[in-house]
Design a protein around this motif. Sequence first.
Motif, PDB file in Angstrom:
ATOM      1  N   ARG A 115      42.874  -8.123  12.474  1.00 50.20           N
ATOM      2  CA  ARG A 115      41.539  -8.561  12.044  1.00 50.20           C
ATOM      3  C   ARG A 115      40.658  -7.366  11.706  1.00 50.20           C
ATOM      4  O   ARG A 115      39.745  -7.464  10.889  1.00 50.20           O
ATOM      5  N   ASN A 116      40.910  -6.207  12.353  1.00 49.18           N
ATOM      6  CA  ASN A 116      40.119  -5.018  12.053  1.00 49.18           C
ATOM      7  C   ASN A 116      40.362  -4.540  10.623  1.00 49.18           C
ATOM      8  O   ASN A 116      39.426  -4.124   9.931  1.00 49.18           O
ATOM      9  N   ALA A 117      41.610  -4.590  10.177  1.00 53.88           N
ATOM     10  CA  ALA A 117      41.915  -4.210   8.798  1.00 53.88           C
ATOM     11  C   ALA A 117      41.282  -5.198   7.815  1.00 53.88           C
ATOM     12  O   ALA A 117      40.759  -4.799   6.770  1.00 53.88           O
ATOM     13  N   PHE A 118      41.325  -6.489   8.140  1.00 57.84           N
ATOM     14  CA  PHE A 118      40.700  -7.495   7.280  1.00 57.84           C
ATOM     15  C   PHE A 118      39.194  -7.264   7.178  1.00 57.84           C
ATOM     16  O   PHE A 118      38.611  -7.341   6.094  1.00 57.84           O
ATOM     17  N   ALA A 119      38.558  -6.933   8.302  1.00 56.87           N
ATOM     18  CA  ALA A 119      37.120  -6.678   8.302  1.00 56.87           C
ATOM     19  C   ALA A 119      36.796  -5.451   7.456  1.00 56.87           C
ATOM     20  O   ALA A 119      35.812  -5.443   6.693  1.00 56.87           O
ATOM     21  N   ALA A 120      37.595  -4.396   7.580  1.00 54.17           N
ATOM     22  CA  ALA A 120      37.353  -3.194   6.782  1.00 54.17           C
ATOM     23  C   ALA A 120      37.536  -3.482   5.294  1.00 54.17           C
ATOM     24  O   ALA A 120      36.762  -3.004   4.456  1.00 54.17           O
ATOM     25  N   PHE A 121      38.548  -4.268   4.961  1.00 54.13           N
ATOM     26  CA  PHE A 121      38.790  -4.656   3.571  1.00 54.13           C
ATOM     27  C   PHE A 121      37.593  -5.414   2.995  1.00 54.13           C
ATOM     28  O   PHE A 121      37.125  -5.132   1.887  1.00 54.13           O
ATOM     29  N   SER A 127      36.199 -12.700  11.180  1.00 51.22           N
ATOM     30  CA  SER A 127      37.174 -11.752  11.724  1.00 51.22           C
ATOM     31  C   SER A 127      36.848 -11.379  13.170  1.00 51.22           C
ATOM     32  O   SER A 127      37.741 -10.996  13.932  1.00 51.22           O
ATOM     33  N   LEU A 128      35.574 -11.447  13.530  1.00 47.50           N
ATOM     34  CA  LEU A 128      35.107 -11.073  14.877  1.00 47.50           C
ATOM     35  C   LEU A 128      35.538  -9.656  15.264  1.00 47.50           C
ATOM     36  O   LEU A 128      35.758  -9.351  16.436  1.00 47.50           O
ATOM     37  N   SER A 129      35.631  -8.790  14.278  1.00 46.75           N
ATOM     38  CA  SER A 129      35.989  -7.395  14.521  1.00 46.75           C
ATOM     39  C   SER A 129      34.727  -6.603  14.814  1.00 46.75           C
ATOM     40  O   SER A 129      33.900  -6.398  13.922  1.00 46.75           O
ATOM     41  N   ARG A 130      34.580  -6.146  16.043  1.00 44.71           N
ATOM     42  CA  ARG A 130      33.372  -5.401  16.400  1.00 44.71           C
ATOM     43  C   ARG A 130      33.256  -4.109  15.597  1.00 44.71           C
ATOM     44  O   ARG A 130      32.213  -3.805  15.026  1.00 44.71           O
ATOM     45  N   LEU A 159      34.844   4.066   6.195  1.00 46.26           N
ATOM     46  CA  LEU A 159      36.126   4.579   6.674  1.00 46.26           C
ATOM     47  C   LEU A 159      35.924   5.621   7.767  1.00 46.26           C
ATOM     48  O   LEU A 159      36.664   5.650   8.762  1.00 46.26           O
ATOM     49  N   GLY A 160      34.926   6.481   7.589  1.00 48.73           N
ATOM     50  CA  GLY A 160      34.689   7.522   8.579  1.00 48.73           C
ATOM     51  C   GLY A 160      34.244   6.985   9.912  1.00 48.73           C
ATOM     52  O   GLY A 160      34.691   7.459  10.969  1.00 48.73           O
ATOM     53  N   ALA A 161      33.372   5.963   9.898  1.00 47.94           N
ATOM     54  CA  ALA A 161      32.874   5.386  11.152  1.00 47.94           C
ATOM     55  C   ALA A 161      33.926   4.512  11.824  1.00 47.94           C
ATOM     56  O   ALA A 161      34.183   4.640  13.028  1.00 47.94           O
ATOM     57  N   HIS A 162      34.536   3.618  11.051  1.00 42.11           N
ATOM     58  CA  HIS A 162      35.546   2.723  11.628  1.00 42.11           C
ATOM     59  C   HIS A 162      36.763   3.518  12.100  1.00 42.11           C
ATOM     60  O   HIS A 162      37.406   3.160  13.102  1.00 42.11           O
ATOM     61  N   GLY A 163      37.065   4.602  11.387  1.00 41.96           N
ATOM     62  CA  GLY A 163      38.212   5.411  11.745  1.00 41.96           C
ATOM     63  C   GLY A 163      38.062   6.161  13.054  1.00 41.96           C
ATOM     64  O   GLY A 163      39.045   6.687  13.586  1.00 41.96           O
ATOM     65  N   LEU A 164      36.865   6.218  13.613  1.00 38.08           N
ATOM     66  CA  LEU A 164      36.683   6.854  14.913  1.00 38.08           C
ATOM     67  C   LEU A 164      37.403   6.100  16.018  1.00 38.08           C
ATOM     68  O   LEU A 164      37.870   6.708  16.992  1.00 38.08           O
ATOM     69  N   ILE A 165      37.497   4.778  15.878  1.00 39.36           N
ATOM     70  CA  ILE A 165      38.008   3.962  16.981  1.00 39.36           C
ATOM     71  C   ILE A 165      39.164   3.053  16.581  1.00 39.36           C
ATOM     72  O   ILE A 165      39.673   2.312  17.417  1.00 39.36           O
ATOM     73  N   PHE A 171      42.636   2.263  13.531  1.00 37.63           N
ATOM     74  CA  PHE A 171      43.492   2.774  12.462  1.00 37.63           C
ATOM     75  C   PHE A 171      43.397   1.936  11.194  1.00 37.63           C
ATOM     76  O   PHE A 171      44.198   2.131  10.262  1.00 37.63           O
ATOM     77  N   ALA A 172      42.434   1.019  11.092  1.00 34.55           N
ATOM     78  CA  ALA A 172      42.311   0.168   9.911  1.00 34.55           C
ATOM     79  C   ALA A 172      42.227   0.968   8.612  1.00 34.55           C
ATOM     80  O   ALA A 172      42.829   0.564   7.603  1.00 34.55           O
ATOM     81  N   PRO A 173      41.506   2.117   8.567  1.00 36.30           N
ATOM     82  CA  PRO A 173      41.464   2.870   7.305  1.00 36.30           C
ATOM     83  C   PRO A 173      42.815   3.411   6.855  1.00 36.30           C
ATOM     84  O   PRO A 173      42.957   3.813   5.699  1.00 36.30           O
ATOM     85  N   GLN A 174      43.814   3.440   7.740  1.00 31.76           N
ATOM     86  CA  GLN A 174      45.151   3.891   7.351  1.00 31.76           C
ATOM     87  C   GLN A 174      45.956   2.794   6.672  1.00 31.76           C
ATOM     88  O   GLN A 174      46.967   3.084   6.015  1.00 31.76           O
ATOM     89  N   VAL A 175      45.542   1.544   6.815  1.00 33.72           N
ATOM     90  CA  VAL A 175      46.283   0.428   6.223  1.00 33.72           C
ATOM     91  C   VAL A 175      46.149   0.500   4.694  1.00 33.72           C
ATOM     92  O   VAL A 175      45.031   0.577   4.173  1.00 33.72           O
ATOM     93  N   PRO A 176      47.244   0.499   3.945  1.00 35.04           N
ATOM     94  CA  PRO A 176      47.160   0.678   2.494  1.00 35.04           C
ATOM     95  C   PRO A 176      46.228  -0.311   1.800  1.00 35.04           C
ATOM     96  O   PRO A 176      45.523   0.056   0.859  1.00 35.04           O
ATOM     97  N   GLY A 177      46.214  -1.568   2.262  1.00 32.11           N
ATOM     98  CA  GLY A 177      45.354  -2.561   1.639  1.00 32.11           C
ATOM     99  C   GLY A 177      43.877  -2.267   1.804  1.00 32.11           C
ATOM    100  O   GLY A 177      43.046  -2.790   1.051  1.00 32.11           O
ATOM    101  N   VAL A 178      43.524  -1.444   2.769  1.00 32.97           N
ATOM    102  CA  VAL A 178      42.145  -0.997   2.956  1.00 32.97           C
ATOM    103  C   VAL A 178      41.921   0.339   2.257  1.00 32.97           C
ATOM    104  O   VAL A 178      40.941   0.540   1.544  1.00 32.97           O
ATOM    105  N   ALA A 179      42.859   1.261   2.468  1.00 33.14           N
ATOM    106  CA  ALA A 179      42.687   2.623   1.966  1.00 33.14           C
ATOM    107  C   ALA A 179      42.670   2.686   0.437  1.00 33.14           C
ATOM    108  O   ALA A 179      41.844   3.406  -0.144  1.00 33.14           O
ATOM    109  N   LEU A 180      43.544   1.951  -0.222  1.00 34.07           N
ATOM    110  CA  LEU A 180      43.664   2.086  -1.675  1.00 34.07           C
ATOM    111  C   LEU A 180      42.402   1.629  -2.419  1.00 34.07           C
ATOM    112  O   LEU A 180      41.900   2.371  -3.265  1.00 34.07           O
ATOM    113  N   PRO A 181      41.862   0.424  -2.158  1.00 30.19           N
ATOM    114  CA  PRO A 181      40.625   0.067  -2.869  1.00 30.19           C
ATOM    115  C   PRO A 181      39.452   0.959  -2.489  1.00 30.19           C
ATOM    116  O   PRO A 181      38.611   1.285  -3.336  1.00 30.19           O
ATOM    117  N   ALA A 182      39.383   1.385  -1.229  1.00 27.88           N
ATOM    118  CA  ALA A 182      38.289   2.263  -0.815  1.00 27.88           C
ATOM    119  C   ALA A 182      38.380   3.617  -1.513  1.00 27.88           C
ATOM    120  O   ALA A 182      37.378   4.144  -2.016  1.00 27.88           O
TER     121      ALA A 182
END
Length: 247
Positions: free
Chosen positions: A12-18, A58-61, A214-220, A222-233
């Motif tokens: 859900r964290n990757a979905f929220a980042a997307f 997503s309820l991703s904090r 990506l910088g803030a979420h990546g502190l806590i 790994f969602a920014p590492q997911v290709p579906g998040v990283a590529l569009p960002a």
Amino acid sequence: YRDVATGPFISRNAFAAFLGVGLLALGAAAWSSGWRGGAPGWWAVPLGGVVLAGLGASLSRGGIAASVLAFAVIAGVQAWRDGRPRAWFAAGAGVLTLGAAAAAVLAPRLGAIPEAVEKRAVIHGMALEAVAARPWLGHGAGASEAVFRQARPADFPFAVTQAHSIYLEAALAWGVPAALVLVAAGAALAVRCFRGALRGDPAGAAGLGCCVLLGAHGLIDFAPQVPGVALPALWLIGAGAQPRSPP
């Protein structure tokens, strides 16, 4: 996850980042359309409603908090560039509304934050120990699961395959010097996007927001590492960092 929205992602964290990336692109485009003499960006309202509904479901904090922070940054930059009181009012009202909605959605999960912080502290501690063991060259890309399998305490109830921090993950995989180079490169891209946003480029605003997200979420997480998040960002960041003539 069976009780929250994950879309096409496992987490859900990757979905929220997307969805946060999409919200930033949508917000930057709508602001540019409505405040640069074009047609008002009312077309973005129904689209934004769908994105926000998915983000809340997503309820991703971490994902929701990082998205609100990134939206606040680009709203503030756009209002600063515009300079008119109504721009500051619109930006402030939008950020406060989004923040209040996020707090209301996440209220049932706020009480579990101390437990989540404790778990992250254990994982980050293991990652730091692994980094300290090989600080210059790291353990190699994809080595996290094997490293954590050996380092995980016997009384820790969860399997760990990621450092849950893109910064620690980079240092663990490639070493501290390479991780610092990557952080410096990200900061340089953020500065270029910021300059574009100040010129009124919506791609610059969206790219800056993605850097913050990506910088803030990546502190806590790994969602920014997911290709579906990283590529569009990264596509938006690359577009925003391109030099353009002032509009």
